[in-house]
Design an enzyme around this catalytic site. Structure first.
Site, PDB file in Angstrom:
ATOM      1  CB  CYS A  24      63.733  46.264  82.114  1.00  0.00           C
ATOM      2  SG  CYS A  24      63.172  47.183  83.548  1.00  0.00           S
ATOM      3  NE  ARG A  26      61.433  42.450  78.081  1.00  0.00           N
ATOM      4  CZ  ARG A  26      61.217  41.225  78.532  1.00  0.00           C
ATOM      5  NH1 ARG A  26      60.765  40.294  77.718  1.00  0.00           N
ATOM      6  NH2 ARG A  26      61.449  40.927  79.787  1.00  0.00           N
ATOM      7  CD1 TRP A  54      57.266  49.365  85.032  1.00  0.00           C
ATOM      8  CD2 TRP A  54      56.569  49.848  82.975  1.00  0.00           C
ATOM      9  NE1 TRP A  54      55.913  49.582  85.094  1.00  0.00           N
ATOM     10  CE2 TRP A  54      55.451  49.878  83.854  1.00  0.00           C
ATOM     11  CE3 TRP A  54      56.363  50.122  81.621  1.00  0.00           C
ATOM     12  CZ2 TRP A  54      54.170  50.167  83.415  1.00  0.00           C
ATOM     13  CZ3 TRP A  54      55.081  50.401  81.187  1.00  0.00           C
ATOM     14  CH2 TRP A  54      54.006  50.427  82.077  1.00  0.00           C
ATOM     15  CG  ASN A 109      63.630  42.313  83.438  1.00  0.00           C
ATOM     16  OD1 ASN A 109      62.771  42.869  84.098  1.00  0.00           O
ATOM     17  ND2 ASN A 109      63.343  41.398  82.529  1.00  0.00           N
ATOM     18  N   GLY A 110      63.846  43.225  86.787  1.00  0.00           N
ATOM     19  CA  GLY A 110      63.286  42.515  87.931  1.00  0.00           C
ATOM     20  C   GLY A 110      63.284  43.343  89.194  1.00  0.00           C
ATOM     21  CD  GLU A 161      40.601  40.060  75.594  1.00  0.00           C
ATOM     22  OE1 GLU A 161      41.529  40.444  74.862  1.00  0.00           O
ATOM     23  OE2 GLU A 161      40.713  39.995  76.841  1.00  0.00           O
ATOM     24  CE  LYS A 185      43.192  42.548  73.411  1.00  0.00           C
ATOM     25  NZ  LYS A 185      43.325  42.447  74.845  1.00  0.00           N
ATOM     26  CD  GLU A 217      44.667  45.904  76.380  1.00  0.00           C
ATOM     27  OE1 GLU A 217      45.561  45.769  77.234  1.00  0.00           O
ATOM     28  OE2 GLU A 217      44.225  44.946  75.733  1.00  0.00           O
ATOM     29  CG  HIS A 268      20.633  43.349  89.602  1.00  0.00           C
ATOM     30  ND1 HIS A 268      19.699  43.216  90.602  1.00  0.00           N
ATOM     31  CD2 HIS A 268      20.381  42.347  88.724  1.00  0.00           C
ATOM     32  CE1 HIS A 268      18.922  42.175  90.347  1.00  0.00           C
ATOM     33  NE2 HIS A 268      19.321  41.623  89.210  1.00  0.00           N
ATOM     34  CE  LYS A 307      52.337  40.696  73.900  1.00  0.00           C
ATOM     35  NZ  LYS A 307      50.996  40.872  73.308  1.00  0.00           N
TER      36      LYS A 307
END
Length: 611
Positions: free
Chosen positions: A6, A31, A78, A104-105, A485, A489, A492, A508, A606
């Site tokens: 948050c 965020r 969030w 926040n948390g 990576e 990208k 997401e 395989h 983020k």
């Protein structure tokens, strides 16, 4: 749990609070959030507005009758405990609006506290853990807001940051840091509170860091810091060396686009002062020759994009420094019973330095006596403060959720770290070291060369991938780490399902998914493995797959690929930095073509500051 990432803002001063609150929340949107709210106080009057949705929606509501007042707090939430609804949005209050709280948390013991409060007659409105804090403060208040908040904070368990305002304490805001980030901005006749510095950078560059287990009383004249035990703390302010414009788009269509094109500068800044007379000089990391010679094993821990950077570091440390290296997803590391001791080095990699799982892994390593090193972008972050040593990446602020310049600078720092270890342990000769240092010095210029070529080229490839349901990324050695990576990208931000695998693993199982037109991105930058990888591409072509090859040797790849992007020829060890750039642009242009929210992809944030 409520609000792992948050955004908190607060204002007290001679001016109006609302303009700063809304602007600050806008600057903290990176965020990640799904609801927003503000409370503005004018003497005994409280104006409160909150809603599920974006800050822009909140602005429209408030524009009809903007509340006036010189004290205020704001929040972007969030959702975790309770869905994203108006009633669950922050701020929260107790049985009346005398004590307003944003958080926040996570309050881990909120259920037990709520049960006790309900038994004592308190009425709850929301499904969040945050609301218990307001009721606790309400019970503890006598005449001093700071003291009531301090007593309430002592009852809380978990990771949290709080901002509290009350009409009973005109002109004051109280901030609390359990373990979640919180900073103060010091202006002229104005004082600001925020969970990150971009919120107040356009108003002041003078800041005060609040540490774990501390409270801060904000007034228009400044800030006073106290411990949870009530003792005063003398804390010097510091100057933030990022300016507000760095967090703006500067003419680019998206923050991610801007940050990709900032990578040559970020890479140059990361190298600055660290390449000296043909050798790597990482003096600030504190690992001298004797320390490296005493290391018996290395454990790299990270999450997401940082983990992919760590995989590059793992390979180079093993190859150059002849040290056994494990690379672990941080959320798994602490639960797999690692056996560490004084001869082991744990390297924690985190852009923000606040990633909860990475911080927990670092603490687990320290508890067993291992040495610890932080690789982070944020000066003064939690991971930096708890590690024995730190190396900064100097990428600058990164606003887009999808990490770009933070990733490539992490790879660069880990490459230099591996070379530093090889120097100390005499596992590479001086000619090899000097040649690699020379190649590292060229990376920023080569990165600019790649970007100059890749934008239009990757946009053309994106036309095909944007129409696809699936895409596969393959590579061997360091190329496999880069492929991981690349697939992250793409999925997401564009929401195209993507998967990365070692090229030799195609047969395989995954080869069964290749059919006519399936996009396959092949990383072909490792000289010794090139022909092995080309053999794998023949298997893809035989089944109708469409192949993009990213390589330093386009003439040797030839018609093995449907499309080739040529990287500047460079040593294998620096290729991962250069190869990441076209993959970032490919993901970006695919997302734009699919019309997704590039900078704020759905369901993502983020930094993740709780487990």
């Amino acid at each position: 749990m409520d609000g792992p990432v948050c955004g908190i803002v607060g204002y007290t001063g001679e001016g109006q609070a609302l303009p700063f609150l809304l602007d600050g929340l806008n600057r903290l949107e990176y965020r990640g959030y799904d609801s927003a709210g503000v409370a503005v106080l004018d003497g005994e009057r409280v104006a409160l507005e909150k809603n599920a949705g974006r800050v822009d929606a909140l602005k429209k509501i408030l524009a009809e009758d903007p509340p006036r007042g010189s004290v205020g707090i704001g929040h972007t939430r969030w959702a975790t405990h309770g869905p994203a609804t108006d009633v669950n949005a922050h701020p929260h209050w107790g049985c009346d609006q005398d004590f307003l709280v944003v958080h926040n948390g996570i309050i881990e013991n909120h259920r037990a506290l709520k049960a006790q409060l309900v038994a004592r007659g308190h009425r709850f409105r929301s499904q969040t853990d945050t609301e218990v804090v307001a009721h606790l403060i309400e019970e503890r208040y006598r005449t001093d807001l700071l003291e009531a908040v301090r007593q309430a904070a002592l009852e809380l368990e978990g990771a949290f940051a709080l901002a509290v305002a009350s009409p009973r304490a005109p002109g004051e805001i109280v901030g609390v840091r359990g373990t979640s980030p919180l900073l103060v901005g010091l202006g002229q006749g104005e004082t600001y509170l925020a969970s990150d510095v971009p919120a107040f950078l356009d108003r002041t560059r003078t800041a005060l860091r609040i540490e774990d287990g501390e409270l801060v009383r904000l007034t228009p004249d400044g800030a006073q810091v106290f411990t949870f035990a009530g003792a005063g703390v003398l804390r010097s302010a510091f100057q933030v060396n990022w300016n507000a414009e760095q967090a703006e788009k500067a003419g680019h269509p998206h923050f991610m686009h801007k940050e990709i094109y900032e990578e040559p500068k970020a890479l140059r800044d990361t190298l600055s002062g660290r390449l000296v007379a043909g050798r790597v000089a990482l003096d600030e990391g504190g690992l001298d020759d004797a320390a490296w010679q005493a290391v018996r094993s290395v454990h790299l821990v990270a999450c997401g994009t940082a983990f992919h950077a760590a995989l590059v570091g793992k390979a180079l440390l093993e190859t150059w420094a002849a040290i056994p290296v494990d690379g672990d997803v941080a959320s798994e590391f602490r639960y797999r019973t690692p056996h560490l001791g004084p001869g082991d080095l744990c390297i924690a990699v985190s852009q923000s330095g606040e990633t909860a799982d990475t911080l927990a892994a670092l603490r687990a390593a320290r508890s067993q006596g291992a040495q610890t090193l932080a690789v982070t972008n944020v000066v003064g972050s939690s991971i930096e403060r708890e590690a024995d040593r730190v190396l900064h990446t100097w990428a600058g602020p990164e606003v887009a959720v999808a990490s770009t310049k933070a990733y490539t600078t992490q790879v660069l720092v880990l490459t230099m770290l591996a070379l530093s270890a090889a120097q100390a342990r005499s596992t590479l000769d001086e000619a090899q070291i000097a040649a690699t240092v020379e190649a590292l010095a060229r990376v920023p210029a080569l990165a600019q060369e790649v970007l100059d070529l890749a934008g239009e080229s990757m946009d053309e490839v994106a036309r095909r991938i944007a129409r696809s349901h699936d895409a596969f990324f393959i590579g061997r050695g360091l190329d496999y780490a880069v492929a991981m990576e690349g697939q992250l990208k793409l999925k997401e931000i564009s929401y195209v399902h993507a998967e990365a695998l070692a090229a030799g693993e195609l047969k395989h199982g995954t080869l069964a998914l290749i059919e006519e037109g399936t996009p396959v991105v092949a990383m072909l930058t490792q000289r010794a493995l090139l022909h092995k990888s080309l053999s794998n591409l023949a298997e893809v072509r035989a089944r109708g797959g469409w192949i993009l090859g990213i390589t330093s040797w386009p003439e040797e790849v030839g018609d093995a690929c449907d499309r080739v992007f040529a990287l500047p020829e460079a040593p294998d060890a620096v290729a991962p930095v250069l190869a990441a750039l076209p993959l970032q642009l490919l993901a970006y242009h695919t997302a734009v073509r699919r019309g997704t929210d590039v900078d704020k992809p759905r369901n993502l944030a983020k930094s993740v500051t709780v487990e």
